[in-house]
Design a protein around this motif. Structure first.
Motif, mmCIF file in Angstrom:
data_model
loop_
_atom_site.group_PDB
_atom_site.id
_atom_site.type_symbol
_atom_site.label_atom_id
_atom_site.label_comp_id
_atom_site.label_asym_id
_atom_site.label_seq_id
_atom_site.Cartn_x
_atom_site.Cartn_y
_atom_site.Cartn_z
ATOM 1 N N VAL A 71 0.841 -1.198 0.000
ATOM 2 C CA VAL A 71 0.000 0.000 0.000
ATOM 3 C C VAL A 71 0.878 1.249 0.000
ATOM 4 N N GLN A 72 1.949 1.215 0.811
ATOM 5 C CA GLN A 72 2.875 2.342 0.850
ATOM 6 C C GLN A 72 3.466 2.633 -0.525
ATOM 7 N N LEU A 73 3.925 1.579 -1.190
ATOM 8 C CA LEU A 73 4.576 1.746 -2.485
ATOM 9 C C LEU A 73 3.598 2.286 -3.526
ATOM 10 N N MET A 74 2.373 1.760 -3.558
ATOM 11 C CA MET A 74 1.374 2.246 -4.508
ATOM 12 C C MET A 74 1.038 3.708 -4.232
ATOM 13 N N GLY A 75 0.942 4.062 -2.953
ATOM 14 C CA GLY A 75 0.668 5.446 -2.589
ATOM 15 C C GLY A 75 1.778 6.377 -3.040
ATOM 16 N N ALA A 76 3.028 5.935 -2.858
ATOM 17 C CA ALA A 76 4.176 6.747 -3.274
ATOM 18 C C ALA A 76 4.173 6.946 -4.791
ATOM 19 N N LEU A 77 3.899 5.878 -5.533
ATOM 20 C CA LEU A 77 3.878 5.971 -6.996
ATOM 21 C C LEU A 77 2.777 6.916 -7.472
ATOM 22 N N ILE A 198 7.741 8.537 1.899
ATOM 23 C CA ILE A 198 7.120 7.215 2.015
ATOM 24 C C ILE A 198 8.083 6.136 1.552
ATOM 25 N N ILE A 199 8.770 6.394 0.435
ATOM 26 C CA ILE A 199 9.716 5.402 -0.108
ATOM 27 C C ILE A 199 10.871 5.173 0.859
#
Length: 205
Positions: A71-77, A198-199
């Motif tokens: 979820v973190q990675l998708m949010g960052a992208l 976030i990343i």
């Protein structure tokens, strides 16, 4: 307790974060209609966070960190995509360009921006895992849990809708139209900052 939950919702909304800057960006660039739609998108995404907290699914995020990291990675992208769009926006700062942009941006797109920004925002997930869950005890009935959740949704929706109406007022937009390029660049940088933060938190976890 109901008053405390409502105040917590207001404070959560006021706290500067990706949601705040997405509402600001859409309200300045496309007007009150799209700004308010963005606010409603954010509020709608909160329902998902509330649902998994009320139903007890929050433990899945706690027991399976990989799911939370995804979820973190998708949010960052997604924030990178929004930030890149702001940075590469047209350099034409004239009011005519702004008005044309208003015509192109649909209300549904504003809603989508707000919804995805919040539902993929790890800050929102952490809020419900750490703060909102503290108001839920084994003795809290299902009805009361949903009322608490509804309070959060209403509080955040009211705050961001009021913010969108204020920012999209004639004075704000006239000032924005004059310095549109710099505003877009600044908002793009802020969104990229949140994405990188976030990343980095993901890499250091």
């Amino acid at each position: 307790m109901f008053v405390e939950v409502f105040l917590v919702g207001i404070l959560a909304g006021i706290s500067p974060g990706p949601d705040f800057f997405v509402v600001m960006k859409n309200s300045l660039s496309f007007g009150a209609r799209v700004g308010a739609a963005t606010a409603l998108g954010i509020a709608s995404a909160l329902i998902i966070h509330i649902a998994y907290t009320v139903f007890g699914f929050a433990f899945l995020l706690q027991q399976h960190p990989g799911l939370f990291y995804a979820v973190q990675l998708m949010g960052a992208l997604y924030l990178i995509w929004l930030g890149y769009g702001a940075l590469t926006a047209s350099a034409d700062g004239e009011d005519v360009a702004v008005e044309k942009a208003v015509g192109r941006k649909k209300t549904l797109h504003g809603f989508r921006d707000g919804f995805l920004c919040n539902v993929l925002n790890p800050k929102a997930a952490l809020f419900f895992l750490s703060v909102f869950s503290q108001f839920l005890t084994p003795d809290t009935s299902s009805a009361v849990r949903w009322i608490y959740g509804a309070e959060i949704v209403v509080a955040v929706a009211l705050w961001f809708t009021a913010l969108s109406l204020l920012i999209s007022s004639a004075k704000f937009r006239a000032f924005y139209g004059k310095y549109r390029v710099w505003f877009d660049r600044l908002l793009g940088i802020v969104l990229l900052y949140f994405a990188l933060r976030i990343i980095f938190s993901f890499l250091l976890a």
